[in-house]
Motif scaffolding. Structure first.
Motif, PDB file in Angstrom:
ATOM      1  N   HIS A 133      -1.639  -7.254  -4.517  1.00 22.83           N
ATOM      2  CA  HIS A 133      -1.843  -6.626  -3.205  1.00 22.83           C
ATOM      3  C   HIS A 133      -2.625  -7.659  -2.374  1.00 22.83           C
ATOM      4  O   HIS A 133      -3.821  -7.520  -2.126  1.00 22.83           O
TER       5      HIS A 133
ATOM      6  N   GLN B 299      -4.904  -6.821   0.635  1.00 21.57           N
ATOM      7  CA  GLN B 299      -6.118  -6.082   0.255  1.00 21.57           C
ATOM      8  C   GLN B 299      -7.198  -7.070  -0.188  1.00 21.57           C
ATOM      9  O   GLN B 299      -8.372  -6.932   0.186  1.00 21.57           O
TER      10      GLN B 299
ATOM     11  N   ARG C 191       6.242  -2.373   0.339  1.00 24.11           N
ATOM     12  CA  ARG C 191       5.496  -1.799  -0.784  1.00 24.11           C
ATOM     13  C   ARG C 191       6.518  -1.240  -1.756  1.00 24.11           C
ATOM     14  O   ARG C 191       7.411  -0.491  -1.362  1.00 24.11           O
TER      15      ARG C 191
ATOM     16  N   THR D  82      -1.479   5.172   3.003  1.00 18.72           N
ATOM     17  CA  THR D  82      -2.113   5.547   4.280  1.00 18.72           C
ATOM     18  C   THR D  82      -2.663   4.298   4.953  1.00 18.72           C
ATOM     19  O   THR D  82      -2.261   3.922   6.054  1.00 18.72           O
TER      20      THR D  82
ATOM     21  N   PRO E 174      -7.020   5.098  -2.083  1.00 21.58           N
ATOM     22  CA  PRO E 174      -7.735   6.329  -1.766  1.00 21.58           C
ATOM     23  C   PRO E 174      -8.833   6.622  -2.801  1.00 21.58           C
ATOM     24  O   PRO E 174      -8.637   6.367  -3.983  1.00 21.58           O
TER      25      PRO E 174
ATOM     26  N   THR F 117      -2.615   0.867   4.119  1.00 23.04           N
ATOM     27  CA  THR F 117      -1.829  -0.362   4.266  1.00 23.04           C
ATOM     28  C   THR F 117      -0.729  -0.167   5.310  1.00 23.04           C
ATOM     29  O   THR F 117      -0.531  -1.012   6.190  1.00 23.04           O
ATOM     30  N   ARG F 118      -0.038   0.960   5.216  1.00 16.80           N
ATOM     31  CA  ARG F 118       1.077   1.202   6.130  1.00 16.80           C
ATOM     32  C   ARG F 118       0.590   1.302   7.570  1.00 16.80           C
ATOM     33  O   ARG F 118       1.106   0.654   8.478  1.00 16.80           O
TER      34      ARG F 118
HETATM   35  N1   CP Z   1      -5.729   0.323  -0.429  1.00 19.68           N
HETATM   36  C1   CP Z   1      -4.482   0.778  -0.291  1.00 19.68           C
HETATM   37  O1   CP Z   1      -3.504   0.087  -0.607  1.00 19.68           O
HETATM   38  O2   CP Z   1      -4.390   2.053   0.221  1.00 19.68           O
HETATM   39  P1   CP Z   1      -3.029   2.786   0.574  1.00 19.68           P
HETATM   40  O3   CP Z   1      -2.321   3.074  -0.718  1.00 19.68           O
HETATM   41  O4   CP Z   1      -3.420   4.042   1.313  1.00 19.68           O
HETATM   42  O5   CP Z   1      -2.221   1.862   1.430  1.00 19.68           O
END
Ligand code: CP
Length: 343
Positions: free
Chosen positions: A157, A160, A129, A78, A296, A80-81
């Motif tokens: 990551h 992040q 990803r 959610t 999440p 990252t994308r």
């Molecule tokens: N923090 C993170 O990578 O969240 P998502 O998996 O929603 O991208």
């Protein structure tokens, strides 16, 4: 951990054999690992994040006008994308999303062929990803495009870690963007929970100690093996959550990654007893600490809803910092030639 990163070629040596220099990243615009960034590079990305965030959107969207960026996602996302997409579009780029669930990947197309197809369609950078550690290195080797690692398996990551750093600096070193090896001296960041499966933990462990922070890892042996004591300079293990909390200026809570547990049994009631961040624990042991979580979040498991929504929580700030950081990273991907001398 599945590792599919190609091995650099070994060349014949006439002299004392030296380990071959890593050819990665092939493309100066790629961001595969936080290890690829010098402290100056990180400073420059933070600086550009702030510049781009504050720029008039009508000027900002000419920076990468009509450039083509592909988002290639083999795992759900959610934050990252969405933030990569908003970042690229905010700079004027055209984006396209290819997801493993609604593309020819479902029919068996390989990562290599999907990457080459996106390049043939005009993609100038790919944000990837993937559930396999090392996949971004493979994609870069076959396409030679700038590849942005949006999370590979249990490995890394990097964006992040950059947005986490921006969040920490905003709270503890307000206004600081020029970083040195001492910037985070005196700051203890405790990372709590499923460290074994966490690419977020790994990227933060690779970045924060280089800026002077002390990183404390905290969790049960199933999710934090004893071998973590050798994780590197500036990193230590503390099994007792209360003891770790008392030392912390930042507490980074992690989700238990059920999708990567692979049959491992974990008593959740015991886990919550020992490691759940509750309002009571936080008030008693770390009343001034910044609470972070990459998301999440699972309310009622690694932290309570009260802590997630409480005054010490920076969780939604992390999400907001993600857009600015990813604008800087996407801009770098499409403009870096390798001759600039910084990020
Ligand atoms: N923090 C993170 O990578 O969240 P998502 O998996 O929603 O991208």
């Amino acid at each position: 951990m599945t590792a599919i990163a190609p091995t650099p070629p070994v060349r014949r040596q006439l002299h004392t054999p030296q380990p071959p220099a890593s050819p990665f990243p092939y493309n100066p615009g790629s961001l595969l690992s936080v290890q690829d960034l010098t402290i100056d590079d990180v400073s420059h990305l933070l600086f550009r994040a702030t510049v781009l965030e504050n720029l008039d959107p009508l000027i900002r969207d000419r920076i990468l006008l009509k450039r083509r960026v592909a988002l290639l996602f083999y795992e759900s996302s959610t934050r990252t994308r969405t933030s990569f997409e908003l970042a690229a579009k905010g700079l004027g780029a055209d984006t396209t999303l290819v997801s493993s669930l609604s593309s020819s990947i479902e029919k068996g197309e390989t990562l290599k062929d999907t990457g080459l197809t996106l390049r043939a369609l005009g993609a100038e950078a790919i944000i990837l990803r993937h559930n396999s550690s090392g996949a971004p290195w493979l994609l870069e080797e076959v396409t030679r495009l700038p590849i942005l690692n949006a999370g590979d398996g249990m490995h890394e990551h990097p964006t992040q870690a950059l947005l986490d750093l921006r969040t920490i600096l905003a709270h503890l070193r307000y206004g600081v963007e020029t970083l040195t090896a001492e910037t985070l001296n005196g700051v203890t960041v405790t990372i709590v929970g499923d460290i074994l499966h966490s690419r977020v933990a790994r990227s933060n462990m690779m970045l924060l100690p280089r800026l002077g922070a002390r990183v404390v890892l905290c969790g049960p042996p199933q999710l934090l093996p004893d071998s973590a004591v050798n994780a590197g300079a500036g990193i230590s293990v503390e099994r007792d959550f209360e003891t770790a909390l008392r030392q912390s200026q930042v507490v980074m809570m992690l989700r238990i990654q059920a999708e990567r547990l692979a049959g491992m049994q974990l008593d959740l009631a015991q886990y919550k007893d020992a490691y759940q961040l509750t309002g009571q624990r936080l008030a008693a042991q770390a009343p001034n600490a910044v609470v972070m979580h990459p998301g999440p979040i699972i309310r009622g498991l690694e932290l309570t809803a009260g802590v997630a929504d409480g005054a010490q929580s920076a969780i939604l700030e992390q999400v907001r910092h993600g857009v600015a950081i990813r604008m800087a990273v996407v801009e770098r991907a499409l403009t870096k030639t390798g001759k600039e001398g910084h990020a």
